[in-house]
Design a protein around this motif. Structure first.
Motif, PDB file in Angstrom:
ATOM      1  N   GLY A  41      -8.604  -8.758   0.679  1.00  0.00           N
ATOM      2  CA  GLY A  41      -7.156  -8.758   0.316  1.00  0.00           C
ATOM      3  C   GLY A  41      -6.425  -8.251   1.751  1.00  0.00           C
ATOM      4  O   GLY A  41      -7.132  -7.937   2.684  1.00  0.00           O
ATOM      5  N   THR A  42      -5.162  -8.343   1.896  1.00  0.00           N
ATOM      6  CA  THR A  42      -4.195  -7.776   3.258  1.00  0.00           C
ATOM      7  C   THR A  42      -4.232  -6.332   2.926  1.00  0.00           C
ATOM      8  O   THR A  42      -3.535  -5.646   1.824  1.00  0.00           O
ATOM      9  N   PHE A  43      -4.396  -5.713   3.996  1.00  0.00           N
ATOM     10  CA  PHE A  43      -4.116  -4.275   4.123  1.00  0.00           C
ATOM     11  C   PHE A  43      -2.796  -3.916   4.108  1.00  0.00           C
ATOM     12  O   PHE A  43      -2.135  -4.629   4.991  1.00  0.00           O
ATOM     13  N   PRO A  44      -2.292  -3.208   3.439  1.00  0.00           N
ATOM     14  CA  PRO A  44      -0.762  -3.182   3.460  1.00  0.00           C
ATOM     15  C   PRO A  44      -0.177  -2.314   4.631  1.00  0.00           C
ATOM     16  O   PRO A  44      -0.641  -1.603   5.165  1.00  0.00           O
ATOM     17  N   VAL A  45       0.907  -3.156   5.304  1.00  0.00           N
ATOM     18  CA  VAL A  45       1.581  -2.686   6.398  1.00  0.00           C
ATOM     19  C   VAL A  45       2.180  -1.206   6.322  1.00  0.00           C
ATOM     20  O   VAL A  45       2.771  -0.925   5.176  1.00  0.00           O
ATOM     21  N   ASP A  46       2.002  -0.820   7.367  1.00  0.00           N
ATOM     22  CA  ASP A  46       2.434   0.678   7.467  1.00  0.00           C
ATOM     23  C   ASP A  46       2.286   1.658   6.374  1.00  0.00           C
ATOM     24  O   ASP A  46       2.831   2.738   5.892  1.00  0.00           O
ATOM     25  N   MET A  47       0.989   1.594   5.984  1.00  0.00           N
ATOM     26  CA  MET A  47       0.278   2.372   5.156  1.00  0.00           C
ATOM     27  C   MET A  47      -0.180   3.787   5.582  1.00  0.00           C
ATOM     28  O   MET A  47      -0.980   3.933   6.619  1.00  0.00           O
ATOM     29  N   GLU A  48       0.731   4.643   5.185  1.00  0.00           N
ATOM     30  CA  GLU A  48       0.406   6.272   5.908  1.00  0.00           C
ATOM     31  C   GLU A  48      -0.846   6.963   4.874  1.00  0.00           C
ATOM     32  O   GLU A  48      -1.753   7.613   5.427  1.00  0.00           O
ATOM     33  N   ASN A  49      -0.818   6.731   3.585  1.00  0.00           N
ATOM     34  CA  ASN A  49      -1.599   7.252   2.663  1.00  0.00           C
ATOM     35  C   ASN A  49      -2.353   6.052   1.784  1.00  0.00           C
ATOM     36  O   ASN A  49      -1.979   5.312   1.101  1.00  0.00           O
ATOM     37  N   LEU A  50      -3.961   6.212   1.929  1.00  0.00           N
ATOM     38  CA  LEU A  50      -4.529   5.086   1.045  1.00  0.00           C
ATOM     39  C   LEU A  50      -4.357   5.266  -0.218  1.00  0.00           C
ATOM     40  O   LEU A  50      -4.777   4.369  -0.838  1.00  0.00           O
ATOM     41  N   SER A  51      -4.111   6.411  -0.530  1.00  0.00           N
ATOM     42  CA  SER A  51      -4.085   6.373  -2.034  1.00  0.00           C
ATOM     43  C   SER A  51      -2.788   5.921  -2.662  1.00  0.00           C
ATOM     44  O   SER A  51      -2.753   6.044  -4.013  1.00  0.00           O
ATOM     45  N   ASP A  52      -2.029   5.719  -1.878  1.00  0.00           N
ATOM     46  CA  ASP A  52      -0.783   5.000  -2.529  1.00  0.00           C
ATOM     47  C   ASP A  52      -0.579   3.842  -3.082  1.00  0.00           C
ATOM     48  O   ASP A  52      -0.990   2.877  -2.392  1.00  0.00           O
ATOM     49  N   PRO A  53      -0.673   3.625  -4.462  1.00  0.00           N
ATOM     50  CA  PRO A  53      -0.809   2.131  -4.926  1.00  0.00           C
ATOM     51  C   PRO A  53       0.149   1.233  -4.374  1.00  0.00           C
ATOM     52  O   PRO A  53      -0.010   0.118  -4.293  1.00  0.00           O
ATOM     53  N   SER A  54       1.224   1.620  -4.099  1.00  0.00           N
ATOM     54  CA  SER A  54       2.438   0.897  -3.595  1.00  0.00           C
ATOM     55  C   SER A  54       2.547  -0.380  -4.414  1.00  0.00           C
ATOM     56  O   SER A  54       2.577  -0.403  -5.623  1.00  0.00           O
ATOM     57  N   SER A  55       2.742  -1.448  -3.772  1.00  0.00           N
ATOM     58  CA  SER A  55       3.005  -2.782  -4.720  1.00  0.00           C
ATOM     59  C   SER A  55       1.924  -3.247  -5.340  1.00  0.00           C
ATOM     60  O   SER A  55       1.917  -4.194  -6.332  1.00  0.00           O
ATOM     61  N   ASP A  56       0.456  -2.758  -5.121  1.00  0.00           N
ATOM     62  CA  ASP A  56      -0.694  -2.927  -5.681  1.00  0.00           C
ATOM     63  C   ASP A  56      -0.440  -2.429  -7.371  1.00  0.00           C
ATOM     64  O   ASP A  56      -1.326  -3.173  -8.063  1.00  0.00           O
ATOM     65  N   ILE A  57       0.241  -1.640  -7.573  1.00  0.00           N
ATOM     66  CA  ILE A  57       0.400  -1.293  -8.815  1.00  0.00           C
ATOM     67  C   ILE A  57       0.642  -2.360  -9.931  1.00  0.00           C
ATOM     68  O   ILE A  57      -0.144  -2.041 -11.246  1.00  0.00           O
ATOM     69  N   GLU A  58       1.176  -3.335  -9.773  1.00  0.00           N
ATOM     70  CA  GLU A  58       1.751  -4.510 -10.894  1.00  0.00           C
ATOM     71  C   GLU A  58       0.281  -5.225 -10.910  1.00  0.00           C
ATOM     72  O   GLU A  58       0.202  -5.806 -12.198  1.00  0.00           O
TER      73      GLU A  58
END
Lengths: 406, 274
Positions: free
Chosen positions: A86-103
């Motif tokens: 998959g694509t590594f989220p852009v501007d990710m500061e914290n690897l543990s942040d689920p961000s948009s992958d949560i859905e």
């Protein structure tokens, strides 16, 4: 045979016959106690094993984001994980942040997401995004973490070897020699005794107390409510004989229930002992007899106490209301006694009601006969049992028992 | 008197502050059917329970042939109002249980039971569980149970209450037969017609006292009335009290809780008519 004994026997026999003619009672006092421990110790582990095997067989979907490693990829694939990049989220500061992958996790599109970021030549940061309420997601995370651990070990070993060091000597300089189990002086029987002493007294205490409730209520408040007590009191027997007959009946029914439960427990342990390293406990004849005495005196006290409380009540409902909370008086000491350290325990504990018998059972299951302790718990328990019997006798002598409610 | 079967001397019974019976003096001789007649709460059941030896009098004494009745319960057969049958036992098992406590051999008890069961027409039901029994069947079984050990006195607390006409008649007929055979029966009832039909002697109990004691004719003659009912009304003309059992003490916490939940019941105003 004396008249008194014949009377007591007739009363007890009648009570038992009447009690066991209810099929619900048979289930409560025979089937449930008999099956309880086999179900807990045999069926439950079998069920868990089968569920675990089912989970192991699952193929799970994992998305890998960030730095890629061939070795890790191979080992993850061998764990029935279907890896997609998959694509590594852009501007990710914290690897543990689920961000948009949560859905995507919630919808089940993927079971877990591995994020890996290389921070040096041989250093990485990682996180595993999961949905802990999903079995599949938890399992995927668990497999990823296991393989990450082995991969990390491999990286460490490689780094140490590259630096000219022996990984085993470097990482594990202090080691146990020989068989760890062989270093334990306790026999398997003693170990089994210790394991059993942690719950047998508690089970005996709680089961004796709880299984005596129903017959105690039925034979006292139940008789008052059904209007059968007045006819019984008109008979040429003393109230003490009546109490003794009812006590004998309740004690017999309770003993059968507890006996069957212990039988089920022993069967389950024997089954486990053949499958695991747990042995069958070994206790001396003296300890066995004292254990039996402790159980009997405990039963005398508990059954007399419950009969007295139930007789004090005017109805089955009232008796249930009184005896339900009274069980806490047994359960709390039973729980507390499990955490009292038997080595160096103060002697006064053996005089505390209920606690004394439970401690005695624990000690005897470890095949320890300490004369001072035996003397204290035997005398104090006999006094408590005597007090309970006296209190029950008082309740049975009350004149208002005649006034039935039916 | 020397030949009295049961002697009640100066008996009073208190439940807390409530005086259920006061100063009862009676003598029961053998071979009679004695009716204890009175309204609800009169004290009949309390008197029967004292005679049965399940309660101790507060004052006075009750003796059976000179001995305290509490020690002579094997000589009595009692049928309480509630019958007191065990529903999960058969009729015969109920009877046998009582007979065994009376120390009677099973065979003897069975023979007596079979004899009386035929008179009551329930010989086919002795092996049945009493759970499905009608009120009449239960009453008859309780009677058999009370008779199986051959008592000297039979104490019956309202034995025909709630029975259908046929069953009540059967019970009365059995009582009559027992009298004919020389038996002694104490029979509590509030049916005057029944008392007149069955009893040789009637004891009228009202508000815990014996108001009259004699044959139906004696009572009518004593009051100058032509019917037993009129005689009864004349003898019990003062207001009847409530049942002694209703006057149970209510604990302080129970009273507070009741008032908290339900509030006070307004007092009934008793005043002059406007």
């Amino acid at each position: 045979m004396s008249n008194s004994f014949r009377t007591i026997r007739s009363i007890a026999k009648k009570e038992i016959v009447e009690f066991v003619r209810d099929w619900r009672t048979l289930i409560a006092i025979i089937l449930i106690p008999l099956l309880l421990f086999p179900i807990l110790f045999i069926a439950l582990p079998l069920l868990l094993e089968s569920e675990a095997a089912e989970l192991d067989a699952l193929r799970l979907d994992v998305e890998w984001q960030g730095a890629f490693d061939d070795e890790l990829n191979t080992s993850l694939s061998e764990q029935k994980l279907d890896i997609t990049m998959g694509t590594f989220p852009v501007d990710m500061e914290n690897l543990s942040d689920p961000s948009s992958d949560i859905e995507r996790l919630r919808s089940g599109e993927v079971d877990a997401i591995l994020r890996l970021k290389q921070t040096g030549d041989d250093t990485w940061n990682y996180s595993v995004i999961q949905l802990s309420t999903s079995e599949h997601s938890r399992e995927a995370r668990s497999r990823i973490l296991t393989e990450l651990y082995y991969w990390e070990q491999s990286v460490i070993n490689r780094t140490l070897t590259d630096a000219g060091l022996d990984p085993e000597e470097t990482l594990d300089p202090v080691r146990w020699e020989g068989d760890e189990d062989a270093a334990n002086a306790a026999t398997s029987g003693e170990k089994a005794g210790l394991a059993l002493s942690m719950f047998i007294p508690m089970v005996l205490a709680i089961w004796t107390a709880t299984s005596a409730i129903q017959p105690a209520i039925d034979m006292t408040a139940g008789e008052r409510e059904r209007g059968t007590l007045e006819a019984l009191l008109c008979l040429p027997c003393t109230r003490i004989e009546l109490l003794a007959g009812k006590w004998l009946a309740v004690a017999t029914i309770t003993s059968v229930g507890v006996g069957l439960q212990i039988g089920g427990l022993i069967f389950a342990i024997t089954y486990l002992a053949s499958a695991t390293s747990l042995g069958v406990p070994t206790i001396s004849l003296g300890a066995g007899l004292l254990l039996l005495f402790a159980v009997v005196i405990f039963a005398v006290m508990v059954v007399a106490f419950e009969l007295a409380i139930a007789m004090k009540a005017h109805s089955v409902k009232e008796a249930g209301t009184l005896l339900g909370p009274a069980i806490l008086i047994i359960i709390f000491p039973a729980l507390f006694t499990q955490i009292i350290n038997l080595d160096g325990v103060e002697s006064w504990w053996y005089a505390v009601p209920l606690v004394n018998i439970l401690l005695a059972m624990r000690e005897l299951l470890l095949d320890r006969i300490i004369v001072d302790h035996v003397a204290i718990w035997a005398i104090s328990s006999a006094l408590y049992a005597g007090f309970a019997a006296w209190y029950a006798a008082r309740q049975f002598k009350r004149e208002d028992l005649v006034a039935s409610l039916s | 008197m020397a030949d009295a079967l049961l002697s009640i001397e100066g008996v009073a019974k208190h439940f807390g502050d409530v005086e259920a019976l006061s100063l009862i003096d009676l003598e029961i001789n053998s071979g009679q059917v004695i009716g204890l007649v009175g309204g609800n709460g009169a004290g009949k059941t309390t008197l029967l329970r004292l005679m049965a030896g399940v309660m101790e009098p507060t004052n006075g004494s009750i003796t059976f042939q000179g001995l305290p009745v509490t020690n002579m319960r094997s000589k009595l057969g009692v049928v309480p109002e509630a019958t007191g049958l065990y529903h999960r036992l058969t009729a015969w098992e109920n009877i046998r249980f009582h007979s065994r406590i009376h120390g009677i051999d099973d065979e003897v008890a069975w023979n007596r039971t079979a004899h009386f069961a035929k008179l009551l027409s329930i010989e086919d039901s002795l092996g049945r569980h009493t759970k499905g029994f009608s009120r009449g069947m239960r009453q008859k079984t309780a009677l058999l149970r009370a008779l199986a050990h051959g008592p000297d006195i039979l104490l019956l607390d309202e034995p025909t209450a709630g029975l259908d006409v046929t069953s009540a008649r059967t019970v009365r007929s059995l009582v009559g037969k027992l009298r004919d055979e020389g038996g002694t029966v104490i029979y509590s009832t509030h049916h005057l017609a029944e008392a007149r039909q069955v009893c040789d002697r009637i004891i009228i109990v009202h508000n815990g006292t014996v108001r009259a004691d004699g044959s139906p004719e004696d009572l009518m003659g004593q009051t100058g009335k032509e019917s037993l009912e009129d005689a009864y009304v004349a003898l019990t003309s003062d207001k009847a009290r409530s049942r002694s059992e209703d006057n149970q003490k209510e604990g302080r916490i129970a009273r507070w809780w009741r008032l908290f939940l339900t509030g006070r019941t307004p007092a009934v105003e008793v005043g002059e008519d406007e």
